[in-house]
Design a protein around this motif. Structure first.
Motif, short mmCIF file in Angstrom:
data_model
loop_
_atom_site.label_atom_id
_atom_site.label_comp_id
_atom_site.label_asym_id
_atom_site.label_seq_id
_atom_site.Cartn_x
_atom_site.Cartn_y
_atom_site.Cartn_z
N GLU A 89 26.06 41.63 -5.68
CA GLU A 89 25.92 40.92 -6.83
C GLU A 89 27.19 41.09 -7.82
O GLU A 89 27.55 40.30 -8.51
CB GLU A 89 24.68 41.00 -7.69
N ASP A 118 38.41 31.66 -6.79
CA ASP A 118 37.09 31.16 -7.26
C ASP A 118 36.09 31.74 -6.27
O ASP A 118 36.37 32.10 -5.12
CB ASP A 118 37.14 29.64 -7.36
N ASP A 119 34.83 31.43 -6.44
CA ASP A 119 33.75 31.92 -5.50
C ASP A 119 33.95 31.34 -4.12
O ASP A 119 33.50 32.16 -3.16
CB ASP A 119 32.41 31.63 -6.11
N GLU A 120 34.29 30.21 -3.87
CA GLU A 120 34.43 29.53 -2.67
C GLU A 120 35.60 30.05 -2.02
O GLU A 120 35.46 30.58 -0.68
CB GLU A 120 34.75 27.95 -2.80
N HIS A 178 31.83 39.53 -2.86
CA HIS A 178 31.11 38.21 -2.71
C HIS A 178 30.44 37.97 -1.20
O HIS A 178 31.28 38.39 -0.30
CB HIS A 178 31.85 37.14 -2.84
N THR A 234 36.98 40.89 -1.78
CA THR A 234 36.47 39.55 -2.11
C THR A 234 35.43 39.67 -3.14
O THR A 234 34.47 38.82 -3.31
CB THR A 234 35.61 39.22 -0.84
N GLU A 235 35.76 40.79 -3.88
CA GLU A 235 34.69 41.28 -5.42
C GLU A 235 33.47 41.29 -4.78
O GLU A 235 32.33 40.96 -5.49
CB GLU A 235 34.83 40.08 -6.27
N LEU A 240 36.53 33.26 -2.31
CA LEU A 240 36.20 34.65 -1.92
C LEU A 240 35.39 34.74 -0.79
O LEU A 240 35.37 35.52 0.08
CB LEU A 240 35.49 35.44 -3.25
N LEU A 241 34.55 33.64 -0.75
CA LEU A 241 33.50 33.66 0.42
C LEU A 241 34.17 33.33 1.79
O LEU A 241 33.98 33.84 2.76
CB LEU A 241 32.32 32.75 -0.03
#
Length: 116
Positions: free
Chosen positions: A79, A101-103, A75, A72-73, A105-106
């Motif tokens: 940071e 994208d961030d969403e 996330h 998830t890098e 990954l979260l």
């Protein structure tokens, strides 16, 4: 986007304990979905259901590797990707074959750790 470990890896192992998802494994070592997560079973893209503790084939036999579906890098934890932060040879880099994208990954983090 997941992180990938390039063949410049010196097999120092600094990255492995830093991963909050236990997505990093030593070369040649089998991995499991449940390792470091709350997953008890996983449905694969083809509909096959496997147990979380079922051993999976290593992604690399030579170098440490990252299971992209567990990455998830960092996330929701940190940071920046911790594997890249501690890598002495800068071989933990974004994987262009697994862009998220961030969403996404979260959402993956929530799925891996069974968050409501």
């Amino acid at each position: 986007m997941a992180i990938i470990i390039t063949d410049e890896c010196i097999n120092c192992g600094a990255c492995e304990p830093e991963c909050p998802n236990t997505a990093i494994y030593e070369g040649g070592v089998e991995w499991t979905w449940s390792g470091g997560t709350k997953l008890t079973e996983v449905e694969l893209e083809d509909g096959t259901v496997i147990g979380g503790k079922d051993p999976m084939a290593p992604v690399s036999d030579e170098f440490y590797y990252i299971v992209s579906d567990k990455c998830t890098e960092c996330h929701g934890f940190h940071e920046e990707p911790q594997c890249a932060a501690v890598c002495p040879v800068d071989c933990c880099v974004p994987d262009p074959d697994h862009v998220e994208d961030d969403e996404t990954l979260l959402a993956k983090k929530a799925w891996l750790h069974a968050e409501a």
